[in-house]
Motif scaffolding. Structure first.
Motif, PDB file in Angstrom:
ATOM      1  N   THR A   1     -16.593  -3.459   9.500  1.00 16.67           N
ATOM      2  CA  THR A   1     -16.919  -2.834   8.715  1.00 16.67           C
ATOM      3  C   THR A   1     -15.916  -2.677   7.358  1.00 16.67           C
ATOM      4  O   THR A   1     -14.859  -3.068   7.644  1.00 16.67           O
ATOM      5  N   HIS A   2     -16.537  -2.466   6.248  1.00 21.17           N
ATOM      6  CA  HIS A   2     -15.483  -2.411   5.268  1.00 21.17           C
ATOM      7  C   HIS A   2     -14.790  -1.249   5.295  1.00 21.17           C
ATOM      8  O   HIS A   2     -15.131  -0.159   5.783  1.00 21.17           O
ATOM      9  N   VAL A   3     -13.520  -1.272   4.886  1.00 20.17           N
ATOM     10  CA  VAL A   3     -12.356  -0.265   5.056  1.00 20.17           C
ATOM     11  C   VAL A   3     -12.621   0.956   3.918  1.00 20.17           C
ATOM     12  O   VAL A   3     -12.529   0.513   2.757  1.00 20.17           O
ATOM     13  N   ASP A   4     -12.615   1.999   4.493  1.00 18.14           N
ATOM     14  CA  ASP A   4     -12.544   3.331   3.326  1.00 18.14           C
ATOM     15  C   ASP A   4     -11.026   3.602   3.108  1.00 18.14           C
ATOM     16  O   ASP A   4     -10.363   4.253   3.807  1.00 18.14           O
ATOM     17  N   PHE A   5     -10.661   3.014   1.966  1.00 19.24           N
ATOM     18  CA  PHE A   5      -9.099   3.000   1.663  1.00 19.24           C
ATOM     19  C   PHE A   5      -8.807   4.600   1.208  1.00 19.24           C
ATOM     20  O   PHE A   5      -7.700   4.950   1.320  1.00 19.24           O
ATOM     21  N   GLU A   6      -9.943   5.284   0.734  1.00 18.31           N
ATOM     22  CA  GLU A   6      -9.434   6.727   0.233  1.00 18.31           C
ATOM     23  C   GLU A   6      -9.163   7.512   1.495  1.00 18.31           C
ATOM     24  O   GLU A   6      -8.232   8.273   1.657  1.00 18.31           O
ATOM     25  N   ALA A   7      -9.805   7.409   2.594  1.00 18.19           N
ATOM     26  CA  ALA A   7      -9.536   7.858   3.998  1.00 18.19           C
ATOM     27  C   ALA A   7      -8.179   7.490   4.466  1.00 18.19           C
ATOM     28  O   ALA A   7      -7.536   8.256   5.020  1.00 18.19           O
TER      29      ALA A   7
ATOM     30  N   PRO B   1      -1.257   3.313  -5.856  1.00 19.83           N
ATOM     31  CA  PRO B   1      -2.316   2.992  -6.598  1.00 19.83           C
ATOM     32  C   PRO B   1      -3.197   1.589  -5.831  1.00 19.83           C
ATOM     33  O   PRO B   1      -2.393   0.529  -5.800  1.00 19.83           O
ATOM     34  N   LEU B   2      -4.161   1.557  -5.477  1.00 13.04           N
ATOM     35  CA  LEU B   2      -4.970   0.529  -4.856  1.00 13.04           C
ATOM     36  C   LEU B   2      -5.100  -0.588  -5.748  1.00 13.04           C
ATOM     37  O   LEU B   2      -5.487  -0.294  -6.878  1.00 13.04           O
ATOM     38  N   VAL B   3      -4.841  -1.810  -5.330  1.00 11.54           N
ATOM     39  CA  VAL B   3      -4.857  -3.027  -6.144  1.00 11.54           C
ATOM     40  C   VAL B   3      -5.758  -3.932  -5.486  1.00 11.54           C
ATOM     41  O   VAL B   3      -5.934  -4.010  -4.385  1.00 11.54           O
ATOM     42  N   THR B   4      -6.329  -5.089  -6.117  1.00 14.55           N
ATOM     43  CA  THR B   4      -6.925  -6.163  -5.484  1.00 14.55           C
ATOM     44  C   THR B   4      -5.911  -6.978  -5.120  1.00 14.55           C
ATOM     45  O   THR B   4      -4.678  -7.333  -5.469  1.00 14.55           O
ATOM     46  N   GLN B   5      -6.362  -7.953  -4.263  1.00 17.95           N
ATOM     47  CA  GLN B   5      -5.357  -8.769  -3.471  1.00 17.95           C
ATOM     48  C   GLN B   5      -5.333  -9.824  -4.565  1.00 17.95           C
ATOM     49  O   GLN B   5      -4.036 -10.333  -4.495  1.00 17.95           O
TER      50      GLN B   5
ATOM     51  N   PHE C   1     -11.224  -8.228  -1.331  1.00 17.94           N
ATOM     52  CA  PHE C   1      -9.958  -7.675  -0.699  1.00 17.94           C
ATOM     53  C   PHE C   1      -8.831  -6.961  -1.411  1.00 17.94           C
ATOM     54  O   PHE C   1      -8.724  -7.406  -2.674  1.00 17.94           O
ATOM     55  N   LYS C   2      -8.409  -5.787  -0.953  1.00 21.34           N
ATOM     56  CA  LYS C   2      -7.743  -4.771  -1.637  1.00 21.34           C
ATOM     57  C   LYS C   2      -6.233  -4.849  -0.838  1.00 21.34           C
ATOM     58  O   LYS C   2      -6.215  -4.925   0.435  1.00 21.34           O
ATOM     59  N   ALA C   3      -5.257  -4.290  -1.539  1.00 27.25           N
ATOM     60  CA  ALA C   3      -4.090  -4.227  -1.225  1.00 27.25           C
ATOM     61  C   ALA C   3      -3.743  -2.592  -1.287  1.00 27.25           C
ATOM     62  O   ALA C   3      -3.768  -2.098  -2.244  1.00 27.25           O
ATOM     63  N   PHE C   4      -3.043  -2.021  -0.227  1.00 26.17           N
ATOM     64  CA  PHE C   4      -2.868  -0.668  -0.208  1.00 26.17           C
ATOM     65  C   PHE C   4      -1.628  -0.402   0.325  1.00 26.17           C
ATOM     66  O   PHE C   4      -0.979  -0.880   1.393  1.00 26.17           O
ATOM     67  N   CYS C   5      -0.741   0.608  -0.153  1.00 29.05           N
ATOM     68  CA  CYS C   5       0.443   0.926   0.111  1.00 29.05           C
ATOM     69  C   CYS C   5       1.084   2.302   0.537  1.00 29.05           C
ATOM     70  O   CYS C   5       0.544   2.986  -0.468  1.00 29.05           O
TER      71      CYS C   5
ATOM     72  N   GLY D   1       4.275  -5.003  -6.622  1.00 27.35           N
ATOM     73  CA  GLY D   1       2.679  -5.596  -6.416  1.00 27.35           C
ATOM     74  C   GLY D   1       1.952  -4.406  -6.808  1.00 27.35           C
ATOM     75  O   GLY D   1       0.576  -4.691  -7.060  1.00 27.35           O
ATOM     76  N   PHE D   2       2.354  -3.359  -6.774  1.00 29.85           N
ATOM     77  CA  PHE D   2       1.430  -2.187  -6.981  1.00 29.85           C
ATOM     78  C   PHE D   2       1.479  -1.313  -8.330  1.00 29.85           C
ATOM     79  O   PHE D   2       1.290  -0.370  -8.465  1.00 29.85           O
ATOM     80  N   THR D   3       1.922  -2.170  -9.540  1.00 27.45           N
ATOM     81  CA  THR D   3       1.907  -1.515 -10.735  1.00 27.45           C
ATOM     82  C   THR D   3       0.667  -2.069 -11.650  1.00 27.45           C
ATOM     83  O   THR D   3       0.357  -3.190 -11.350  1.00 27.45           O
TER      84      THR D   3
END
Length: 361
Positions: free
Chosen positions: A275-281, A295-299, A343-347, A357-359
């Protein structure tokens, strides 16, 4: 008849007949991680001969960019004498091998790193053992015994494969989606008892009739557990996956077999369920554990900011006969129409660290 004569579908059907319909989360858990017949317990699902292809298998440069990212975090942590690099769901070990080949160029890092792989698939473990032989990896199936050293965690396409619960809004009340039997065949249905909608959160307060609330308690719990390990040790978590930025109604369950979408109820244990990931959770789980989230960024943005295009240009110049191959891989990884935006990148990291990578541009 002994249990080993039954398919996983047979075992699930028997359990439903005995105990009644099961939640989607329970069904997914059996399909993916049943000790003997679960999808992630019995085969190598990756590559052209498997069911799907992940970014590390598309190009070595994906792992190389993550290696540069790891090296930056290591430096920012003060180049500790020992640190743990933990990969969740490491596939064939390709990402870790490519990442450490680059990261090890930083003086001191190769001697400092302890590589841990969170893996349960014996077929993949054998492949990882060969791929990562020079990196002296160790395998774990639980997070209870990690070394007390700074910790960097990598999770590429890991959280999408954790079970979810689904709730459907009917006449103003939420009912959990379950898997049962109709005329002897597996089918989706709804629990007869309504669920307290307040427990689902504000994101679903204005949902419309028939909409679905998809909740992955397993993903939240895993992120919180990992974050609570990182917080006292120092370090960072990098997650790359497909998903959405804000918690929202919608159903995203899909099954893939041989690179083709298929019925998730048709052949338990023989298809990948995601399933798609809920990044807010995930962000909330990391923050309550004491980490700073970025902040979430795109791959595509993440990889570009680390120099992916320049790396592909250099590889094409050194190997002109493969230039088209490198161009195609770059396009697949970064083009918004392919993996670049989906696809998103989360840190999440220790306060004071500045993960590259997260600016936001």
């Amino acid at each position: 008849m002994p249990n080993d004569a039954y398919s996983l579908g047979d075992l699930i059907d028997m359990q439903i007949r005995q105990n009644g319909p099961m939640s989607l989360a329970a069904y997914m858990g059996l399909c993916l991680t049943h000790p003997a017949r679960g999808y992630y317990r019995k085969a190598d699902p990756l590559g052209a001969g498997g069911d799907f292809v992940t970014a590390p298998e598309i190009s070595q440069t994906f792992g190389e960019m993550i290696g540069a990212w790891i090296a930056s975090i290591y430096q920012q942590m003060g180049s500790p004498e020992r640190f743990t690099l933990l990969e969740l769901g490491p596939g064939r070990g390709t990402l870790a091998a490519d990442a450490l080949r680059v990261a090890a160029r930083l003086p001191g890092l190769q001697d400092a790193v302890d590589l841990l792989l969170y893996e349960t698939n014996p077929v993949l473990i054998d492949i990882q053992r060969e791929t990562l032989a020079s990196n002296d990896p160790k395998w774990i199936e639980t997070l209870d015994t990690l070394p007390d050293t700074p910790l960097i965690v990598i999770a590429n396409e890991f959280f999408d494969a954790l079970p979810v619960r689904q709730f459907v809004l009917r006449r103003g009340k939420w009912y959990e989606r379950v898997v049962g039997l109709i005329d002897g065949k597996r089918a989706f249905g709804l629990s007869p008892t309504p669920y307290d909608g307040d427990l689902l959160g504000d994101a679903f307060a204005n949902a419309r009739e028939g909409e679905v609330a998809e909740i992955s308690l397993a993903a939240r719990q895993m992120m919180e557990q990992v974050a609570r390990l990182v917080a006292p040790r120092g370090g960072a978590i990098l997650t790359i996956d497909y998903g959405y930025e804000k918690t929202q109604p919608g159903e995203t369950l899909q099954a893939v077999s041989r690179h083709t979408y298929t019925d998730p109820l048709a052949a338990p244990g023989d298809a990948d369920l995601t399933t798609h990931v809920d990044f807010e959770a995930l962000e909330y789980a990391a923050r309550i554990a004491g980490l700073t989230t970025h902040p979430l960024v795109t791959q595509g943005h993440f990889l570009a900011s680390l120099g992916l295009a320049e790396r592909h240009k250099a590889l094409a110049a050194a190997n002109p006969e493969r230039a088209a191959e490198f161009d195609a891989a770059l396009d697949r990884l970064t083009n918004p129409a392919q993996m670049g935006s989906t696809f998103k990148a989360f840190c999440a990291a220790s306060p004071g660290l500045h993960p590259p990578g997260f600016t936001i541009r």
